[in-house]
Design a protein around this motif. Structure first.
Motif, PDB file in Angstrom:
ATOM      1  N   ARG A  18      38.601  33.042 -14.582  1.00 61.06           N
ATOM      2  CA  ARG A  18      38.551  31.823 -13.770  1.00 61.06           C
ATOM      3  C   ARG A  18      37.105  31.496 -13.381  1.00 61.06           C
ATOM      4  O   ARG A  18      36.707  30.322 -13.348  1.00 61.06           O
ATOM      5  N   ASP A  43      36.799  18.803 -16.734  1.00 60.61           N
ATOM      6  CA  ASP A  43      37.907  19.501 -16.088  1.00 60.61           C
ATOM      7  C   ASP A  43      38.848  20.022 -17.182  1.00 60.61           C
ATOM      8  O   ASP A  43      39.524  19.235 -17.846  1.00 60.61           O
ATOM      9  N   LEU A  44      38.889  21.332 -17.363  1.00 61.45           N
ATOM     10  CA  LEU A  44      39.700  21.912 -18.433  1.00 61.45           C
ATOM     11  C   LEU A  44      41.193  21.914 -18.117  1.00 61.45           C
ATOM     12  O   LEU A  44      41.982  22.415 -18.922  1.00 61.45           O
ATOM     13  N   SER A  45      41.602  21.353 -16.993  1.00 61.43           N
ATOM     14  CA  SER A  45      43.035  21.173 -16.757  1.00 61.43           C
ATOM     15  C   SER A  45      43.502  19.821 -17.302  1.00 61.43           C
ATOM     16  O   SER A  45      44.702  19.572 -17.364  1.00 61.43           O
ATOM     17  N   ARG A  46      42.561  18.963 -17.706  1.00 59.88           N
ATOM     18  CA  ARG A  46      42.885  17.643 -18.235  1.00 59.88           C
ATOM     19  C   ARG A  46      42.960  17.714 -19.766  1.00 59.88           C
ATOM     20  O   ARG A  46      42.092  18.293 -20.424  1.00 59.88           O
ATOM     21  N   LYS A 106      40.085  18.875 -22.671  1.00 55.57           N
ATOM     22  CA  LYS A 106      40.388  19.957 -23.615  1.00 55.57           C
ATOM     23  C   LYS A 106      40.196  19.489 -25.060  1.00 55.57           C
ATOM     24  O   LYS A 106      39.611  20.196 -25.895  1.00 55.57           O
ATOM     25  N   GLU A 116      33.063  24.238 -16.431  1.00 54.63           N
ATOM     26  CA  GLU A 116      33.339  22.917 -15.859  1.00 54.63           C
ATOM     27  C   GLU A 116      32.157  22.416 -15.044  1.00 54.63           C
ATOM     28  O   GLU A 116      31.807  21.216 -15.074  1.00 54.63           O
ATOM     29  N   GLY A 157      45.281  27.231 -22.972  1.00 55.62           N
ATOM     30  CA  GLY A 157      45.003  27.172 -21.538  1.00 55.62           C
ATOM     31  C   GLY A 157      45.755  28.198 -20.714  1.00 55.62           C
ATOM     32  O   GLY A 157      45.782  28.091 -19.470  1.00 55.62           O
ATOM     33  N   SER A 158      46.351  29.205 -21.372  1.00 59.91           N
ATOM     34  CA  SER A 158      47.085  30.236 -20.630  1.00 59.91           C
ATOM     35  C   SER A 158      46.093  31.259 -20.079  1.00 59.91           C
ATOM     36  O   SER A 158      45.401  31.942 -20.838  1.00 59.91           O
ATOM     37  N   TRP A 159      46.048  31.379 -18.739  1.00 58.61           N
ATOM     38  CA  TRP A 159      45.110  32.312 -18.104  1.00 58.61           C
ATOM     39  C   TRP A 159      45.431  33.756 -18.480  1.00 58.61           C
ATOM     40  O   TRP A 159      44.535  34.544 -18.799  1.00 58.61           O
TER      41      TRP A 159
END
Length: 556
Positions: A526, A539-542, A546, A533, A509-511
């Motif tokens: 992004r 939600d790929l922050s969850r 993932k 999404e 998940g590192s941009w």
């Protein structure tokens, strides 16, 4: 052959100039020379052909003939093309040394005489060798083996100048005369043999490896009940040995081919003997396996292992650590033929584990393999232990690394070999768990693509253990719900959302790292993740989302 036979062959046009009383000499070969001293190249029994270029004057004949007589040659044939009539001084010298002398008409090529002699001598040697092979066969079938395959291979080398090796289906050298084949060459020859056998080609099979031509003769194992013609080739292709001969047999006469077939039958007898000797270990392994599978008390299993120790553990003195290896050979059922997979897997697993390079020289002669249903199960002792645990042990990938290439042609498009390896256990109490662990690892291997696959115990603590056991319809529904919207979008817009998702998860998940890997600006990355999404409502922050994407990609 005798010198008299050469004189009586009209096509050679030889005239006898002296030595009539010596015509019963045996000719063992032929040599053409114009050296003044050819002794270093003579071994005795040759017919020497010469154009007389070595002779400058009459005094040269005496030393030349003396050298030939001292070397024990059978006779001398001098060509008339150079000097016309054969010089009297040569006739006198041959008479003095009782060396038969022939004149060769200028119309007859030395090559004609050479070819005739070689053909006759080779035929006689083949007949002699055939008699030796027949005697050896009778000895081996009526009593203990007299030296094994090496004896016959030595005869092929000494009497027919044929270098030959006996190879296993994985290319391991079982016997050979002279220099050993390299493992790479052995594997290439085995692969060619297995591929030719699966396509139905009749042996011998001709092939070239590293610029050297070989002929491959199948060695049928006749000790398995049904006649070879009545068996499906898949029942034997992965276990039969082969005889590799460094020669092109495509133009051999029938007599020589029959001789080599006799050699393969003789070696097959030795194969049957080795299988019979191995049957004791197989029976002991079967007994231990039945105790483990039926849930017998650990004390009963340990007692059975102690009884088996003199056979399975010679020289160890104490019970070692153990590993369990499970193998299975599966064939597609499109031909209607039922093939018993257990015996095939048993023979193949024994072959894989007998290689000292795989299991170590201490364990290669202690492997015990049984079969239950379609599975083969091996108990492998590991004698080298320390207080902290086991040193070394078997690793799944190492077991198959050297045999994958030769075995794949034998499996062709309808067979698979899968193998699982347990962790080491230090007592009888752990054998049941080790067996189940090896079976689970084999199922993990079976879920992978490829004809030859293996998995080890270390992989059972990962998600890869769970994925193979998810039902196919559940897998398809899960991956379709998450990935089909992205595939459709990529197909319409060439947006590469699936590769972007894979890279994003692989970079944790590192941009920044993901953008660098994909050679994109962070804002472009992004945008793509936002589109993923939006299309999937995730939600790929969850972490949960993932993980779902990760599993969907692994199952797709």
């Amino acid at each position: 052959m005798r010198l008299r036979a050469l004189l009586e062959t009209d096509a050679l046009g030889l005239r006898l100039l002296g030595g009539e009383d010596e015509l019963d000499r045996t000719v063992r070969g032929v040599m053409t020379t114009d050296l003044r001293d050819p002794s270093r190249y003579l071994t005795g029994g040759e017919l020497v052909l010469t154009g007389l270029a070595w002779r400058r004057d009459a005094e040269d004949s005496e030393p030349f003939v003396r050298i030939l007589a001292g070397a024990g040659v059978a006779g001398l044939a001098a060509g008339e093309a150079e000097l016309g009539a054969i010089p009297d001084d040569l006739v006198v010298a041959c008479s003095r040394h009782r060396l038969p002398l022939f004149a060769v008409n200028e119309s007859v090529a030395f090559a004609t005489i050479t070819e005739h002699v070689v053909r006759q001598v080779s035929g006689e040697r083949a007949g002699d060798l055939a008699a030796v092979v027949d005697r050896h066969r009778r000895l081996m079938t009526s009593g203990p083996a007299g030296g094994g395959p090496e004896v016959v291979l030595d005869l092929l080398g000494s009497d027919l100048d044929l270098r030959a090796w006996v190879l296993s289906p994985t290319g391991r050298q079982i016997a050979g005369a002279g220099d050993a084949l390299s493992p790479a060459v052995g594997a290439a020859l085995a692969a060619e043999h297995l591929g030719a056998t699966r396509t139905g080609r009749r042996g011998p099979h001709r092939t070239t490896v590293d610029g050297v031509t070989y002929s491959l003769f199948p060695i049928r194992n006749n000790g398995r009940g049904a006649a070879p013609a009545a068996r499906d080739v898949r029942e034997t292709v992965l276990s039969d040995w082969l005889l590799a001969v460094e020669a092109d047999a495509s133009d051999w006469p029938a007599a020589r081919l029959d001789l080599l077939q006799g050699v393969t039958q003789l070696i097959a007898v030795e194969r049957d003997r080795r299988d019979a000797a191995r049957s004791v270990r197989r029976r002991l392994a079967q007994e231990v396996l039945e105790l483990v599978q039926t849930g017998a008390a650990p004390a009963e299993i340990a007692a059975r292992l102690r009884v088996a120790a003199p056979v399975l553990l010679p020289g160890l003195g104490s019970a070692p650590h153990w590993q369990v290896v499970v193998a299975r050979v599966d064939w597609e059922r499109d031909s209607g033929a039922e093939i018993a997979g257990g015996p095939v897997a048993q023979s193949l697993l024994e072959e894989i584990l007998v290689d000292p390079a795989v299991v170590g020289p201490e364990s290669s002669d202690r492997i015990a393999v049984a079969h239950a249903g379609d599975e083969a199960i091996a108990l492998v002792p590991l004698p080298a232990v320390t207080p902290e645990g086991v040193e070394g042990g078997l690793h799944a990938d190492a077991l198959l690394s050297t045999v994958r290439a030769p075995l794949s042609p034998g499996l062709a498009d309808d067979g698979r070999l899968t193998l699982g390896v347990s962790a080491a256990v230090h007592s009888a109490e752990g054998l049941r768990g080790a067996l189940e662990e090896a079976r689970h690892a084999r199922r993990v291997a079976a879920a992978r693509p490829g004809r030859v696959c293996a998995a080890g115990h270390h992989e059972l603590a990962s998600h890869v253990l769970l994925l193979p056991f998810v039902p196919d319809d559940v897998r398809r529904a899960f991956t379709a719900r998450l990935l089909d919207p992205l595939r459709d979008y990529d197909r319409r817009h060439r947006a590469e959302l699936i590769p972007t998702l894979e890279a994003f998860l692989d970079c944790d998940g590192s941009w920044t790292r993901c953008a660098t890997r994909l050679h994109l600006h962070v804002n472009t990355l992004r945008y793509r993740v936002g589109r993923i999404e939006q299309l999937t409502a995730r939600d790929l922050s969850r972490l949960e989302d993932k993980l779902d994407f990760f599993l969907a990609l692994r199952m797709s």
